[in-house]
Enzyme design. Structure first.
Site, PDB file in Angstrom:
ATOM      1  CG  ASP A  77      -2.112  -1.044   1.029  1.00  0.00           C
ATOM      2  OD1 ASP A  77      -2.376  -1.338  -0.089  1.00  0.00           O
ATOM      3  OD2 ASP A  77      -2.809  -1.298   2.048  1.00  0.00           O
ATOM      4  N   GLY A  78       2.173   1.169   0.542  1.00  0.00           N
ATOM      5  CA  GLY A  78       3.186   2.255   0.495  1.00  0.00           C
ATOM      6  C   GLY A  78       3.317   2.558  -0.648  1.00  0.00           C
ATOM      7  CG  ASN A 150      -4.063   5.965   2.891  1.00  0.00           C
ATOM      8  OD1 ASN A 150      -5.096   5.655   2.284  1.00  0.00           O
ATOM      9  ND2 ASN A 150      -3.401   5.144   3.393  1.00  0.00           N
ATOM     10  CB  THR A 191      -8.900   0.790   6.075  1.00  0.00           C
ATOM     11  OG1 THR A 191      -8.415   1.209   4.824  1.00  0.00           O
ATOM     12  CG2 THR A 191     -10.352   0.454   6.245  1.00  0.00           C
ATOM     13  CE1 TYR A 193      -0.613   6.740  13.430  1.00  0.00           C
ATOM     14  CE2 TYR A 193      -0.547   8.785  12.310  1.00  0.00           C
ATOM     15  CZ  TYR A 193      -0.287   7.988  13.551  1.00  0.00           C
ATOM     16  OH  TYR A 193       0.596   8.481  14.460  1.00  0.00           O
ATOM     17  CB  SER A 194      -7.941   7.159  10.777  1.00  0.00           C
ATOM     18  OG  SER A 194      -8.903   7.504  11.499  1.00  0.00           O
ATOM     19  CG  LEU A 195      -9.041   0.554  11.719  1.00  0.00           C
ATOM     20  CD1 LEU A 195     -10.305   0.819  12.016  1.00  0.00           C
ATOM     21  CD2 LEU A 195      -8.894  -0.338  10.593  1.00  0.00           C
ATOM     22  CB  SER A 196      -3.572   1.853  14.026  1.00  0.00           C
ATOM     23  OG  SER A 196      -3.222   3.332  13.837  1.00  0.00           O
ATOM     24  CB  ALA A 215      -1.834   9.143  22.384  1.00  0.00           C
TER      25      ALA A 215
END
Length: 295
Positions: A77-78, A150, A191, A193-196, A215
């Site tokens: 994906d990168g 993204n 799906t 960075y936001s999802l994590s 965080a």
């Protein structure tokens, strides 16, 4: 089925030496059909010098000075995001061949390469429009591409303390995030960075963007979904007097006084989807969505 000569722009991961057999299969397929093949320079150097492959490229391309009927992204994906950066507003459809691990965007497996390429020639595919967002700075100029398929993230640097991110939507004050950062994501990026960080999964073409804190130092902070025609303004304060902005993996340090304005870009990225392959199926397969280990 098309009888005309097609043009393909090839982009790839230069850290996956073990995948050269799959790349050779693509090159052979295109050579048999007398296709024009344009190869991104870094990838071309990797194939010819490191992998010692013969690449009969019509042209070696640098930057965004090229035209093609399709762009092929060979990696994970990168690599797909890098390909989208090169394609920009050209409206060239991108097909992703997954040579990495997850491959949510690059969803064609090495074993499906020839079938997927034949489908392009037969016109047996669909195109999805995926929104792009962009950022402008008031103060320190950006040296990296300001467009993201993204997400655009504002983050603390190194071991610095949390940062304060004053956030306005269409000029109206929303909240000041006390957090390690803030992610502004498209549906495509929901799906990633936001999802994590606890953000929601958003189906492509939904017409929204999502604000997800990294965080947060408050239990009252939750992700916020807003219309994608909204304008988001961010002002950052940091004890280190600087912060990091990350745009689809490309990052740059910014000074504390730099104000950021994020809005939808004036173009979309077109992604090739094979007929019969649907987003929800990919979600279940790649994310193991809804998997119940008790069954």
């Amino acid at each position: 089925m098309t009888s005309r000569k097609l043009r393909f722009a090839l982009f790839g991961n230069v850290y996956q030496a073990k995948k050269s057999a799959s790349i050779q299969k693509i090159l052979s397929f295109l050579a048999e059909r007398n296709a024009d093949v344009y190869v991104e320079k870094e990838f071309y150097d990797f194939l010819t010098r490191s992998q010692h492959l013969r690449v009969d490229a019509t042209e070696v391309i640098e930057g965004q000075d090229f035209e093609a009927d399709f762009a092929l992204s060979m990696g994970g994906d990168g690599t797909f995001l890098k390909t989208a950066h090169f394609v920009g507003d050209k409206q060239i459809p991108i097909m992703g061949v997954n040579m990495g691990r997850l491959g949510f965007l690059a969803d064609v497996t090495p074993g499906e390469i020839e079938t997927a390429l034949k489908a392009l020639y037969q016109g047996d595919y669909e195109l999805e429009d995926h929104a792009v967002i962009q950022v402008e700075t008031d103060g320190e100029p950006l040296t990296i591409c300001p467009k993201a398929l993204n997400d655009i993230a504002v983050l603390k640097r190194d071991n610095a303390s949390m940062i304060s991110i004053r956030t306005c939507v269409n000029g109206d004050y929303l909240v000041t995030y006390q957090a390690d950062g803030l992610i502004v994501s498209t549906p495509t990026g929901s799906t990633a960075y936001s999802l994590s960080n606890g953000g929601p999964i958003i189906v492509p073409q939904t017409g929204v963007i999502c604000l997800t804190a990294v965080a947060p130092h408050s239990l009252n902070i939750r992700p916020v979904v807003i219309p994608d025609d909204a304008e988001v303004t961010l002002s950052v304060e940091s004890r280190s007097h600087n912060f990091l902005i990350a745009i689809d993996g490309r990052s740059q340090k910014c000074s504390e006084g730099t104000r950021l304005t994020i809005r939808k870009a004036p173009y979309n990225i077109k992604i090739v989807k094979r007929s019969g392959h649907r987003y929800y199926g990919t979600l279940r397969e790649k994310m193991m969505w809804g998997l119940d280990n008790r069954q």
